[in-house]
Design an enzyme around this catalytic site. Structure first.
Site, short mmCIF file in Angstrom:
data_model
loop_
_atom_site.label_atom_id
_atom_site.label_comp_id
_atom_site.label_asym_id
_atom_site.label_seq_id
_atom_site.Cartn_x
_atom_site.Cartn_y
_atom_site.Cartn_z
N ASP A 37 0.85 -1.19 0.00
CA ASP A 37 0.00 0.00 0.00
C ASP A 37 0.88 1.24 0.00
N ASN A 38 0.43 2.31 -0.64
CA ASN A 38 1.19 3.56 -0.58
C ASN A 38 0.56 4.55 0.41
N LEU A 77 -6.40 -4.62 -5.20
CA LEU A 77 -7.43 -3.70 -4.68
C LEU A 77 -6.95 -2.25 -4.68
N THR A 96 -3.19 4.62 -11.39
CA THR A 96 -3.24 3.50 -10.44
C THR A 96 -4.03 2.34 -11.03
N GLY A 106 1.70 -8.21 -15.12
CA GLY A 106 3.06 -8.63 -15.50
C GLY A 106 3.66 -9.52 -14.43
N TYR A 149 -12.09 7.26 -12.68
CA TYR A 149 -12.33 6.01 -11.95
C TYR A 149 -13.02 4.99 -12.86
N HIS A 185 -13.18 5.10 5.70
CA HIS A 185 -12.52 6.33 6.10
C HIS A 185 -13.59 7.35 6.51
N ARG A 190 -18.12 9.27 1.29
CA ARG A 190 -19.15 8.31 0.85
C ARG A 190 -20.39 8.48 1.72
P1 NAD Z 1 -9.85 2.46 0.07
O1 NAD Z 1 -9.58 3.81 -0.47
O2 NAD Z 1 -10.17 2.32 1.51
O3 NAD Z 1 -8.63 1.48 -0.24
C1 NAD Z 1 -7.80 1.61 -1.35
C2 NAD Z 1 -6.37 1.34 -0.90
O4 NAD Z 1 -5.51 1.42 -2.02
C3 NAD Z 1 -5.88 2.35 0.13
O5 NAD Z 1 -5.27 1.70 1.21
C4 NAD Z 1 -4.89 3.18 -0.65
O6 NAD Z 1 -3.89 3.77 0.16
C5 NAD Z 1 -4.36 2.18 -1.65
N1 NAD Z 1 -3.79 2.77 -2.86
C6 NAD Z 1 -4.32 3.75 -3.64
N2 NAD Z 1 -3.50 4.00 -4.67
C7 NAD Z 1 -2.44 3.16 -4.54
C8 NAD Z 1 -1.25 2.97 -5.29
N3 NAD Z 1 -1.00 3.68 -6.41
N4 NAD Z 1 -0.37 2.03 -4.87
C9 NAD Z 1 -0.60 1.31 -3.73
N5 NAD Z 1 -1.70 1.48 -2.99
C10 NAD Z 1 -2.61 2.39 -3.39
O7 NAD Z 1 -11.01 1.84 -0.83
P2 NAD Z 1 -11.83 0.49 -0.65
O8 NAD Z 1 -13.23 0.84 -0.46
O9 NAD Z 1 -11.16 -0.40 0.29
O10 NAD Z 1 -11.70 -0.10 -2.12
C11 NAD Z 1 -10.78 -1.15 -2.42
C12 NAD Z 1 -10.94 -1.56 -3.88
O11 NAD Z 1 -12.28 -2.01 -4.10
C13 NAD Z 1 -10.70 -0.41 -4.85
O12 NAD Z 1 -10.02 -0.90 -5.97
C14 NAD Z 1 -12.10 0.02 -5.23
O13 NAD Z 1 -12.14 0.57 -6.52
C15 NAD Z 1 -12.86 -1.29 -5.16
N6 NAD Z 1 -14.30 -1.07 -4.91
C16 NAD Z 1 -14.73 -0.68 -3.67
C17 NAD Z 1 -16.08 -0.46 -3.47
C18 NAD Z 1 -16.62 -0.05 -2.13
O14 NAD Z 1 -17.83 0.20 -2.01
N7 NAD Z 1 -15.85 0.02 -1.09
C19 NAD Z 1 -16.99 -0.61 -4.53
C20 NAD Z 1 -16.49 -0.97 -5.78
C21 NAD Z 1 -15.15 -1.21 -5.95
N1 UDP Z 2 6.26 -6.36 -13.88
C1 UDP Z 2 6.32 -6.29 -12.50
N2 UDP Z 2 6.75 -7.38 -11.81
C2 UDP Z 2 7.09 -8.55 -12.42
C3 UDP Z 2 7.00 -8.62 -13.83
C4 UDP Z 2 6.56 -7.51 -14.53
O1 UDP Z 2 6.01 -5.26 -11.91
O2 UDP Z 2 7.46 -9.47 -11.72
C5 UDP Z 2 5.77 -5.19 -14.61
C6 UDP Z 2 6.83 -4.61 -15.52
O3 UDP Z 2 6.95 -3.24 -15.19
C7 UDP Z 2 6.22 -4.72 -16.89
C8 UDP Z 2 4.75 -4.94 -16.66
O4 UDP Z 2 4.69 -5.60 -15.41
O5 UDP Z 2 6.38 -3.56 -17.64
C9 UDP Z 2 4.09 -5.79 -17.71
O6 UDP Z 2 4.81 -6.99 -17.82
P1 UDP Z 2 4.75 -7.86 -19.14
O7 UDP Z 2 5.66 -9.01 -18.94
O8 UDP Z 2 3.35 -8.18 -19.45
O9 UDP Z 2 5.21 -6.90 -20.28
P2 UDP Z 2 6.59 -6.23 -20.62
O10 UDP Z 2 7.59 -6.63 -19.59
O11 UDP Z 2 6.91 -6.77 -21.95
O12 UDP Z 2 6.29 -4.77 -20.62
N1 UDP Z 3 -24.62 11.05 -1.21
C1 UDP Z 3 -25.45 11.84 -0.44
N2 UDP Z 3 -24.91 12.51 0.61
C2 UDP Z 3 -23.60 12.41 0.95
C3 UDP Z 3 -22.76 11.58 0.18
C4 UDP Z 3 -23.29 10.92 -0.91
O1 UDP Z 3 -26.66 11.94 -0.70
O2 UDP Z 3 -23.19 13.05 1.95
C5 UDP Z 3 -25.21 10.31 -2.35
C6 UDP Z 3 -24.44 10.42 -3.65
O3 UDP Z 3 -24.87 11.56 -4.37
C7 UDP Z 3 -24.82 9.13 -4.34
C8 UDP Z 3 -25.00 8.15 -3.20
O4 UDP Z 3 -25.16 8.94 -2.02
O5 UDP Z 3 -26.05 9.28 -5.00
C9 UDP Z 3 -23.82 7.21 -3.02
O6 UDP Z 3 -22.66 7.99 -2.96
P1 UDP Z 3 -21.22 7.38 -2.63
O7 UDP Z 3 -20.24 8.47 -2.81
O8 UDP Z 3 -21.27 6.69 -1.31
O9 UDP Z 3 -21.01 6.22 -3.70
P2 UDP Z 3 -21.18 6.16 -5.30
O10 UDP Z 3 -21.80 7.42 -5.81
O11 UDP Z 3 -19.80 5.97 -5.81
O12 UDP Z 3 -22.06 5.00 -5.50
#
Ligand code: NAD
Ligand code: UDP
Ligand code: UDP
Length: 328
Positions: A37-38, A77, A96, A106, A149, A185, A190
């Site tokens: 995680d970052n 994730l 991301t 890869g 997204y 969070h 949300r």
């Molecule tokens: P979250 O924001 O709590 O978690 C996402 C995590 O990813 C965080 O810990 C964040 O620090 C990390 N992250 C972000 N960018 C990164 C990067 N470049 N490298 C490494 N880490 C990175 O969100 P969540 O609700 O836990 O969602 C997790 C996954 O599930 C996401 O991919 C999200 O799109 C997907 N998802 C969640 C929901 C939901 O309702 N919670 C719905 C649909 C899809």
């Molecule tokens: N990669 C990685 N870890 C691995 C192997 C690959 O992060 O163990 C990354 C690497 O940056 C690469 C990408 O995954 O660019 C896609 O890999 P792939 O083998 O599909 O393609 P290529 O290496 O030819 O770009």
């Molecule tokens: N929403 C709301 N009040 C808030 C936050 C969100 O009425 O304080 C609404 C938002 O407009 C959306 C729904 O709740 O219609 C769900 O929003 P969320 O951001 O949780 O998720 P997503 O839109 O990605 O489904």
């Protein structure tokens, strides 16, 4: 756990809301878990209770950069998930999803790991088909504020399917619908976290639009069950699978239920509806039920009560910390 069944599992985004619950589940099952995680939206607090476990390891790393580790399974994730967070730095959000997917694919290709992608119901956009089935292609604005997204996740799905077709990877794509529960969070904007924090702090509950838009909310424990079942399915299903709770509710109803559960007297205030906010969302989960024998079983009432308990503890901890700081 027996060496034969014990796996080395990478969870990207493992310090986030869903990722931390998934890490916990996999550690409890006895697997060796590497959490990457970052900390963009996730926090160390979410996984602090796992840090002392011998089968848990934490690595700070951004998945837009290559990662070289040896694992058997990858749950990808990493990605900010709330509209407020993913719109904060939209270019990074797309990077991301897309660069992160390429790197993890890869990696999966090199080490021959099974790989799971956390996709989203947002791939359906403002859906014209209701409830949404996996064969619906969606109605997504490619240039709006949500598109970093939505389109990032759609492109990631394309990459997963192409790595499957081109390189024979074993993939699992979960289209996750709105999920809620402890470790959301408190400031992610949300709806559930907003309403909980507002109700517990006696601030007005902010309903966007007239509150008639719907979502279908799944409790976190149920969704984690589904993730693990989908990953453990013996063969690649060959297509994305919807995961969520079909119980559809309006935002006004969520506001009223939150008030009732927290015993809050906060008023409800109406605010403008955000751009491209989908009107209705409800998963058709018949494919998931058929493939992995899964249906969510936590009621909205129970889930919201557990969530309220969590946010109450978050607020309590913040007050204690503030009091300690004042007296220091
Ligand atoms: P979250 O924001 O709590 O978690 C996402 C995590 O990813 C965080 O810990 C964040 O620090 C990390 N992250 C972000 N960018 C990164 C990067 N470049 N490298 C490494 N880490 C990175 O969100 P969540 O609700 O836990 O969602 C997790 C996954 O599930 C996401 O991919 C999200 O799109 C997907 N998802 C969640 C929901 C939901 O309702 N919670 C719905 C649909 C899809
Ligand atoms: N990669 C990685 N870890 C691995 C192997 C690959 O992060 O163990 C990354 C690497 O940056 C690469 C990408 O995954 O660019 C896609 O890999 P792939 O083998 O599909 O393609 P290529 O290496 O030819 O770009
Ligand atoms: N929403 C709301 N009040 C808030 C936050 C969100 O009425 O304080 C609404 C938002 O407009 C959306 C729904 O709740 O219609 C769900 O929003 P969320 O951001 O949780 O998720 P997503 O839109 O990605 O489904």
């Amino acid at each position: 756990m027996k060496e034969l069944t014990r796996k080395r599992i990478l969870v990207t985004g493992g310090a986030g809301f869903l990722g931390s619950h998934l890490c916990e589940r996999l550690v409890t099952q006895g697997h060796d878990v590497l959490c990457v995680d970052n900390f963009y939206t996730g926090t160390k607090d979410n996984i602090a209770h796992l840090l002392d476990c011998a089968n848990f390891e934490l690595m700070r790393h951004d998945v837009t950069f290559p990662l070289y580790v040896e694992v058997d399974e990858i749950y990808n994730l990493a990605c900010p998930a709330s509209p407020v967070h993913y719109q904060q730095d939209p270019v990074q959000t797309t990077k991301t999803s897309v660069h992160g997917a390429i790197n993890m694919l890869g990696l999966a290709k090199r080490v021959k790991a099974k790989i799971f992608q956390a996709s989203t119901s947002e791939v359906y956009g403002d859906a014209r088909v209701h409830p949404q089935t996996e064969n619906y292609w969606g109605n997504v604005n490619p240039i709006g504020p949500r598109s970093c997204y939505d389109e990032g996740k759609r492109c990631a799905e394309t990459l997963f399917m192409d790595y499957r077709r081109q390189h024979g990877l074993d993939i699992r794509i979960a289209r996750i619908f709105n999920t809620y529960g402890p470790r959301m969070h408190p400031a992610d904007g949300r709806v559930v976290s907003n309403f909980m924090m507002q109700a517990l702090e006696n601030r007005p509950l902010t309903v966007y639009g007239d509150g008639s838009q719907t979502r279908s909310f799944c409790y976190v424990d149920d969704i984690i069950d589904a993730f693990v079942r989908l990953m453990n399915l013996p063969s690649d299903p060959g297509c994305p699978v919807n995961l969520g709770n079909p119980c559809e509710v309006s935002m006004l109803e969520i506001a009223q239920r939150t008030k009732a559960i927290t015993g809050s007297s906060s008023p409800i205030e109406f605010r403008p509806l955000p751009v491209d906010d989908p009107c209705r969302r409800q998963p058709d989960i018949s494919l998931a039920t058929r493939l992995i024998g899964w249906t969510p079983h936590t009621s909205l009432e129970h889930g919201l009560r557990e969530t309220a308990r969590y946010f109450t503890s978050v607020i309590g901890a913040a007050r204690t910390a503030a009091a300690v700081a004042t007296h220091a």
